[in-house]
Design a protein around this motif. Sequence first.
Motif, PDB file in Angstrom:
ATOM      1  N   PRO A 307      16.093 -37.020 -20.049  1.00  0.00           N
ATOM      2  CA  PRO A 307      15.887 -38.057 -21.080  1.00  0.00           C
ATOM      3  C   PRO A 307      14.651 -38.907 -20.827  1.00  0.00           C
ATOM      4  O   PRO A 307      13.950 -39.297 -21.765  1.00  0.00           O
ATOM      5  N   TYR A 308      14.372 -39.181 -19.552  1.00  0.00           N
ATOM      6  CA  TYR A 308      13.208 -40.004 -19.224  1.00  0.00           C
ATOM      7  C   TYR A 308      11.909 -39.225 -19.395  1.00  0.00           C
ATOM      8  O   TYR A 308      10.888 -39.798 -19.787  1.00  0.00           O
ATOM      9  N   VAL A 309      11.951 -37.925 -19.103  1.00  0.00           N
ATOM     10  CA  VAL A 309      10.765 -37.099 -19.343  1.00  0.00           C
ATOM     11  C   VAL A 309      10.434 -37.087 -20.833  1.00  0.00           C
ATOM     12  O   VAL A 309       9.259 -37.214 -21.228  1.00  0.00           O
ATOM     13  N   LEU A 310      11.461 -36.960 -21.669  1.00  0.00           N
ATOM     14  CA  LEU A 310      11.232 -36.921 -23.114  1.00  0.00           C
ATOM     15  C   LEU A 310      10.784 -38.273 -23.671  1.00  0.00           C
ATOM     16  O   LEU A 310      10.046 -38.333 -24.653  1.00  0.00           O
ATOM     17  N   ALA A 311      11.216 -39.348 -23.037  1.00  0.00           N
ATOM     18  CA  ALA A 311      10.907 -40.681 -23.561  1.00  0.00           C
ATOM     19  C   ALA A 311       9.647 -41.287 -22.966  1.00  0.00           C
ATOM     20  O   ALA A 311       9.172 -42.313 -23.464  1.00  0.00           O
ATOM     21  N   SER A 312       9.096 -40.670 -21.916  1.00  0.00           N
ATOM     22  CA  SER A 312       7.988 -41.285 -21.186  1.00  0.00           C
ATOM     23  C   SER A 312       6.662 -40.606 -21.495  1.00  0.00           C
ATOM     24  O   SER A 312       6.605 -39.392 -21.734  1.00  0.00           O
ATOM     25  N   HIS A 313       5.618 -41.396 -21.437  1.00  0.00           N
ATOM     26  CA  HIS A 313       4.261 -40.876 -21.574  1.00  0.00           C
ATOM     27  C   HIS A 313       3.578 -40.728 -20.225  1.00  0.00           C
ATOM     28  O   HIS A 313       2.582 -40.019 -20.114  1.00  0.00           O
ATOM     29  N   SER A 314       4.100 -41.393 -19.218  1.00  0.00           N
ATOM     30  CA  SER A 314       3.548 -41.314 -17.866  1.00  0.00           C
ATOM     31  C   SER A 314       4.478 -40.495 -16.980  1.00  0.00           C
ATOM     32  O   SER A 314       5.587 -40.122 -17.390  1.00  0.00           O
ATOM     33  N   SER A 315       4.056 -40.239 -15.766  1.00  0.00           N
ATOM     34  CA  SER A 315       4.850 -39.456 -14.824  1.00  0.00           C
ATOM     35  C   SER A 315       6.144 -40.186 -14.479  1.00  0.00           C
ATOM     36  O   SER A 315       6.146 -41.386 -14.184  1.00  0.00           O
ATOM     37  N   VAL A 316       7.261 -39.453 -14.469  1.00  0.00           N
ATOM     38  CA  VAL A 316       8.538 -40.055 -14.116  1.00  0.00           C
ATOM     39  C   VAL A 316       8.701 -40.200 -12.604  1.00  0.00           C
ATOM     40  O   VAL A 316       9.722 -40.722 -12.142  1.00  0.00           O
ATOM     41  N   PHE A 317       7.729 -39.764 -11.833  1.00  0.00           N
ATOM     42  CA  PHE A 317       7.770 -39.971 -10.382  1.00  0.00           C
ATOM     43  C   PHE A 317       7.122 -41.301  -9.999  1.00  0.00           C
ATOM     44  O   PHE A 317       7.193 -41.723  -8.849  1.00  0.00           O
ATOM     45  N   GLY A 318       6.497 -41.955 -10.965  1.00  0.00           N
ATOM     46  CA  GLY A 318       6.003 -43.305 -10.765  1.00  0.00           C
ATOM     47  C   GLY A 318       5.151 -43.462  -9.520  1.00  0.00           C
ATOM     48  O   GLY A 318       4.225 -42.693  -9.267  1.00  0.00           O
ATOM     49  N   TYR A 319       5.511 -44.455  -8.719  1.00  0.00           N
ATOM     50  CA  TYR A 319       4.716 -44.837  -7.556  1.00  0.00           C
ATOM     51  C   TYR A 319       5.158 -44.115  -6.281  1.00  0.00           C
ATOM     52  O   TYR A 319       4.784 -44.509  -5.183  1.00  0.00           O
ATOM     53  N   LEU A 320       5.931 -43.042  -6.411  1.00  0.00           N
ATOM     54  CA  LEU A 320       6.502 -42.398  -5.230  1.00  0.00           C
ATOM     55  C   LEU A 320       5.434 -41.952  -4.241  1.00  0.00           C
ATOM     56  O   LEU A 320       5.522 -42.232  -3.040  1.00  0.00           O
ATOM     57  N   GLY A 321       4.394 -41.262  -4.723  1.00  0.00           N
ATOM     58  CA  GLY A 321       3.346 -40.805  -3.818  1.00  0.00           C
ATOM     59  C   GLY A 321       2.609 -41.958  -3.173  1.00  0.00           C
ATOM     60  O   GLY A 321       2.318 -41.938  -1.968  1.00  0.00           O
ATOM     61  N   GLY A 322       2.302 -42.984  -3.956  1.00  0.00           N
ATOM     62  CA  GLY A 322       1.616 -44.145  -3.410  1.00  0.00           C
ATOM     63  C   GLY A 322       2.463 -44.881  -2.392  1.00  0.00           C
ATOM     64  O   GLY A 322       1.936 -45.401  -1.393  1.00  0.00           O
ATOM     65  N   TYR A 323       3.765 -44.922  -2.618  1.00  0.00           N
ATOM     66  CA  TYR A 323       4.656 -45.601  -1.676  1.00  0.00           C
ATOM     67  C   TYR A 323       4.678 -44.880  -0.335  1.00  0.00           C
ATOM     68  O   TYR A 323       4.652 -45.509   0.723  1.00  0.00           O
ATOM     69  N   THR A 324       4.738 -43.559  -0.359  1.00  0.00           N
ATOM     70  CA  THR A 324       4.729 -42.787   0.882  1.00  0.00           C
ATOM     71  C   THR A 324       3.465 -43.058   1.680  1.00  0.00           C
ATOM     72  O   THR A 324       3.507 -43.240   2.907  1.00  0.00           O
ATOM     73  N   GLU A 325       2.352 -43.112   0.994  1.00  0.00           N
ATOM     74  CA  GLU A 325       1.086 -43.406   1.667  1.00  0.00           C
ATOM     75  C   GLU A 325       1.060 -44.848   2.180  1.00  0.00           C
ATOM     76  O   GLU A 325       0.635 -45.114   3.310  1.00  0.00           O
TER      77      GLU A 325
END
Length: 476
Positions: A307-325
């Motif tokens: 549902p979030y993939v269909l409703a979103s224009h941006s990546s549904v993974f958000g800040y996950l990569g940035g947070y790991t870094e």
Amino acid sequence: MTLGSTVRTSALLAALTAVLALTVLHDGYNTDPGGLSWWYAASWLLFAAAAWSLRTVPVRRRAALIVAGGIAVASTGLLAPPRTSTDSYRYAWDGRVQAAGISPYDHAPRDRELAGLRDPWLFPTDPAQCALPDHARVDGGCTRLNRPSVHTIYPPVAEAYFFLVDEISPGAARIKPLQIGGALCAVGTTLVLVRLLRRRGPDGEPGSVSGAAYWAWCPALPVEAVNNAHVDVLAVLLTVAGLGALAAGNGPGSAISRRRAALGGALIGAGVAVKMLPAVVLPAVLRRRPVTVVLSTAGLIALSYLPYVLASHSSVFGYLGGYTEEEGYDDPGARGRFALLRLALPPSWSLPVTLAVLLALTAHVLRRGRPERPWSGALLLLGSAFLLLTPGYSWYALLLVALVALDGRWEWLTVAGAGAACYVTARAAPGFPVATTAYAIAAGAVLAGWALRRRLRPERSSGNAAEALPQGRVSV
């Protein structure tokens, strides 16, 4: 004598509850981290004493005492607004954004497209309030939200939870509904643990009801699950329920139905879709109907994202990569990560060695884990990951505490204590290697527990995940 043990344990629980109440009321994270650390230490010592005293309480009284004490302990977290974390304010914001019909993954809180959703509670403009710690500057004012310039990091089941809490909460309730939700999840996990452990065998054997006290009375619950309202507690509840479904049967050769395997896998998948950490338990549950478990886990995660993939224009993974870094997991020298490994290895070796050790442990659990006790392998994997990575956030250890409650090897609780020391005590001693010291003590406790159990009960050694760290009785 038995009445005396019940009274003594109840008195220790009352003292623990009182100290936890004072700990939560002490707003010292920014102004007095040293004093707050002493309150933490006192609560952990009383927790250990109460858990030790429980072993002499009559069997018929233990479950009631554990649940009643768990309710009292969890309730102390409701006495004040969040003291040591601002994450729950982001939860409230994400719920509000969804209530407005906007995907939480599409905009950062600072974005002007969301300016109409701001109010003085989350986005104050008073200069005196903006001067307080943990307030970030935003458009001439400030905000209680951390990282207001980045998109949300939380997976879809967590976001659905934030939306649900927002929908059922009175408009002026603010953060209290999230704290109440945390308390309900904490007590709910206690009830699931009691039911599951009671089913595992006679009291006094590994898996007895007494182990639930390690979760119900742990100081991490009122502080992190309730007061700070960390959504990790929802992930723990779902994961524990999933492990219980997958552990049906009393022997290594016992089978479970396809329906039960699907239910357990889906519950764990829901836990992963709240916070990624429960994925660590998956290798421990793949000895029975692995295809069904994997498909149900992956299917639930995919369905929750859809549902979030269909409703979103941006990546549904958000800040996950940035947070790991940001947290330094790709930089061995950053933020105290890999603290123990860096004592003996060059910093550049830390990440490869960590991956190699975790892969070896995963292979061991997959090959020799006990399917009727999947939490034993899960505890070995998660606890080892903490000792290798040395994370600095104490709420990450909530799942570890629940696995200790299921498995009974109480020495792993020192790893949760190390996380609390890193998060609070390090602020009081900026020049002291708190992470290295705390996790070294925890590693020593785990190794001592392994050696003692191996010496006292060699007959329990068997070819499974608990072979490296033999199981213990759940009473202390």
